[in-house]
Design a protein around this motif. Structure first.
Motif, PDB file in Angstrom:
ATOM      1  N   GLY A   1      -3.256 -10.453  18.701  1.00  0.00           N
ATOM      2  CA  GLY A   1      -3.251 -11.561  17.909  1.00  0.00           C
ATOM      3  C   GLY A   1      -2.994 -11.489  16.546  1.00  0.00           C
ATOM      4  O   GLY A   1      -2.882 -12.654  15.796  1.00  0.00           O
ATOM      5  N   HIS A   2      -2.556 -10.329  15.968  1.00  0.00           N
ATOM      6  CA  HIS A   2      -2.224 -10.109  14.556  1.00  0.00           C
ATOM      7  C   HIS A   2      -0.917  -9.346  14.579  1.00  0.00           C
ATOM      8  O   HIS A   2      -0.739  -8.361  15.442  1.00  0.00           O
ATOM      9  CB  HIS A   2      -3.519  -9.492  13.996  1.00  0.00           C
ATOM     10  N   ALA A   3      -0.324  -9.659  13.315  1.00  0.00           N
ATOM     11  CA  ALA A   3       0.640  -8.643  13.120  1.00  0.00           C
ATOM     12  C   ALA A   3       0.436  -7.613  12.279  1.00  0.00           C
ATOM     13  O   ALA A   3      -0.284  -7.953  11.110  1.00  0.00           O
ATOM     14  CB  ALA A   3       1.920  -9.620  12.324  1.00  0.00           C
ATOM     15  N   LEU A   4       0.671  -6.396  12.545  1.00  0.00           N
ATOM     16  CA  LEU A   4       0.283  -5.379  11.648  1.00  0.00           C
ATOM     17  C   LEU A   4       1.429  -4.555  11.112  1.00  0.00           C
ATOM     18  O   LEU A   4       2.202  -4.108  11.585  1.00  0.00           O
ATOM     19  CB  LEU A   4      -0.582  -4.309  12.619  1.00  0.00           C
ATOM     20  N   VAL A   5       1.251  -4.240   9.710  1.00  0.00           N
ATOM     21  CA  VAL A   5       2.040  -3.486   9.106  1.00  0.00           C
ATOM     22  C   VAL A   5       1.203  -2.356   8.321  1.00  0.00           C
ATOM     23  O   VAL A   5       0.452  -2.477   7.597  1.00  0.00           O
ATOM     24  CB  VAL A   5       2.920  -4.371   7.828  1.00  0.00           C
ATOM     25  N   GLU A   6       1.610  -0.918   8.675  1.00  0.00           N
ATOM     26  CA  GLU A   6       1.015   0.185   8.243  1.00  0.00           C
ATOM     27  C   GLU A   6       1.928   0.976   7.918  1.00  0.00           C
ATOM     28  O   GLU A   6       3.163   1.558   8.245  1.00  0.00           O
ATOM     29  CB  GLU A   6       0.219   0.726   9.364  1.00  0.00           C
ATOM     30  N   ILE A   7       1.822   1.302   6.319  1.00  0.00           N
ATOM     31  CA  ILE A   7       2.447   2.387   5.643  1.00  0.00           C
ATOM     32  C   ILE A   7       1.855   3.395   5.186  1.00  0.00           C
ATOM     33  O   ILE A   7       0.514   3.256   4.464  1.00  0.00           O
ATOM     34  CB  ILE A   7       3.430   1.706   4.502  1.00  0.00           C
ATOM     35  N   ALA A   8       2.091   4.440   5.569  1.00  0.00           N
ATOM     36  CA  ALA A   8       1.196   5.817   5.041  1.00  0.00           C
ATOM     37  C   ALA A   8       2.101   6.868   4.585  1.00  0.00           C
ATOM     38  O   ALA A   8       3.304   7.079   4.897  1.00  0.00           O
ATOM     39  CB  ALA A   8       0.532   6.528   6.122  1.00  0.00           C
TER      40      ALA A   8
END
Length: 395
Positions: free
Chosen positions: A318-325
């Motif tokens: 139910g969530h939109a995830l943006v991951e930047i490493a």
């Protein structure tokens, strides 16, 4: 304990005290009215009233009343009648006490229920104000409570609450207008300075001193312009009314990475992009700035020539995830909260050009979109930032 519980306890206690006084008074009154002396006095009074109605009088013995000799049959009968009267009196009092206590207990239960209902009725306006206050946010300061009730304490409280909301709304509007107007006005002299520097650099043979000065002016103007853009973004994020449109974070991330690829190539940093559909409702400009700031932060604070950046976008639970490493210098977990404070940079980050608004803008944009930001040190150095936003309901 809530105020309603306290009011219920106070109302119920008041009833219990009054009911207790009433039951005790009634019991003592009946007990005093049924003593042998009181009954003898009542019988004597009734006899006198009956004889007086017939015009007769009770004669007084000359030598006074002559008691019946002790030990005779009259004495035994009198004692038996006295015992029977005492037993009857005790039974009546016990029955009265039992029934009174039962009625007292039932009345106490009813009193607690009525007190609970009455306390709820009394506190209903306060509860309405509390619910209205709990639903308020920067985007709903235009809401008002109804003021069509009586002119009592709660009516004045509602009007005072509405007045406070009006002042808050005016203060927020004034702040947003000031930030936006100030940023726009400051861009005019910056544009003039940039044009002047460009004119100097466009000369066929400018002096060394003039060229160095023009180049320094361009650098500072670029920093000032970046700061103005960040302030405008913050002003837009802090605005109580902003656009809500259907946006796919996968498309946003693809566009941002495409625009930043030349810079990454120049820095020697490899960008690994992995995206899936992540539709959300939000402000397209702010969401683009959120991803752009995360990517800019990952490129700015990276290893030279051999660095990397991983960008992941997906929908999950139910969530939109943006991951930047990214790769980069090692960070302590205790230093990360300071990175999200405006104009705050520490450690090795203070040596890199910037104005300390990149990650604070990310946090603020996520907040106004009802999302969350989680940042932690990377396992191989650098920083890993994860932004979670609610997926679009239709998705």
């Amino acid at each position: 304990m809530t105020i309603r519980v306290k009011l219920t306890a106070m109302f119920a206690l008041l009833f219990v005290v009054l009911a207790g006084v009433l039951v005790t008074t009634a019991y003592l009154f009946v007990a005093s009215a049924t003593t042998p002396e009181a009954q003898q006095a009542d019988r004597q009074q009734l006899l006198e009233e009956a004889l007086a109605d017939q015009g007769l009088e009770i004669p007084e013995p000359a030598g006074g009343p002559s008691p019946m000799p002790s030990g005779g049959p009259g004495d035994a009968i009198g004692q038996a009648l006295t015992d029977i009267a005492a037993q009857a009196r005790a039974n009546v009092l016990n029955d009265l006490l039992t029934r009174s206590l039962l009625a007292f207990a039932l009345s106490a239960v009813v009193a607690v229920a009525l007190a609970w209902w009455l306390a709820g009725r009394v506190l209903r306006p306060v509860d309405r104000i509390a619910r209205a206050a709990s639903t308020l946010s920067e985007r709903t300061l235009d809401r008002r409570l109804p003021e069509d009730g009586p002119d009592d304490e709660f009516g004045r409280l509602s009007r005072a609450f509405n007045g406070m909301l009006a002042r808050l709304e005016a203060a927020f509007d004034a702040r947003q207008r000031f930030a936006a107007d100030a940023s726009h006005e400051l861009r005019t002299p910056l544009a003039v300075l940039r044009a002047s520097a460009d004119n100097v650099l466009s000369l066929s043979r400018p002096s060394k001193q003039a060229r160095e000065l023009a180049e320094e002016v361009e650098i500072q103007v670029e920093r000032a312009d970046s700061l103005m853009s960040s302030l405008l973004t913050l002003a837009r994020a802090d605005d109580v009314i902003h656009t809500r449109e259907a946006v796919d974070l996968a498309d946003v991330a693809a566009d941002v990475v495409s625009a930043a690829s030349p810079r990454a190539t120049e820095l020697g940093v490899a960008i690994d992009l992995e995206i899936e559909d992540a539709p959300v409702l939000g402000d397209p400009v702010l969401l683009e700035r959120l991803v752009a700031n995360l990517l800019d932060n990952a490129l700015r604070y990276n290893l030279p020539e051999q660095g990397w950046v991983r960008c992941r976008v997906r929908g999950e639970d139910g969530h939109a995830l943006v991951e930047i490493a990214n790769s980069g210098p090692e960070l302590e977990a205790g230093d990360i909260p300071a990175l999200f404070r405006r104009f705050s940079r520490g450690g090795q980050r203070s040596e890199v050009a910037g104005h300390g608004l990149g990650l604070p803008i990310v946090a603020r944009v996520a907040q106004v979109h009802e999302g969350a930001v989680d940042a932690r040190p990377g396992s191989e150095g650098g920083l890993s930032v994860r932004v979670s936003l609610p997926l679009r309901p239709s998705a």
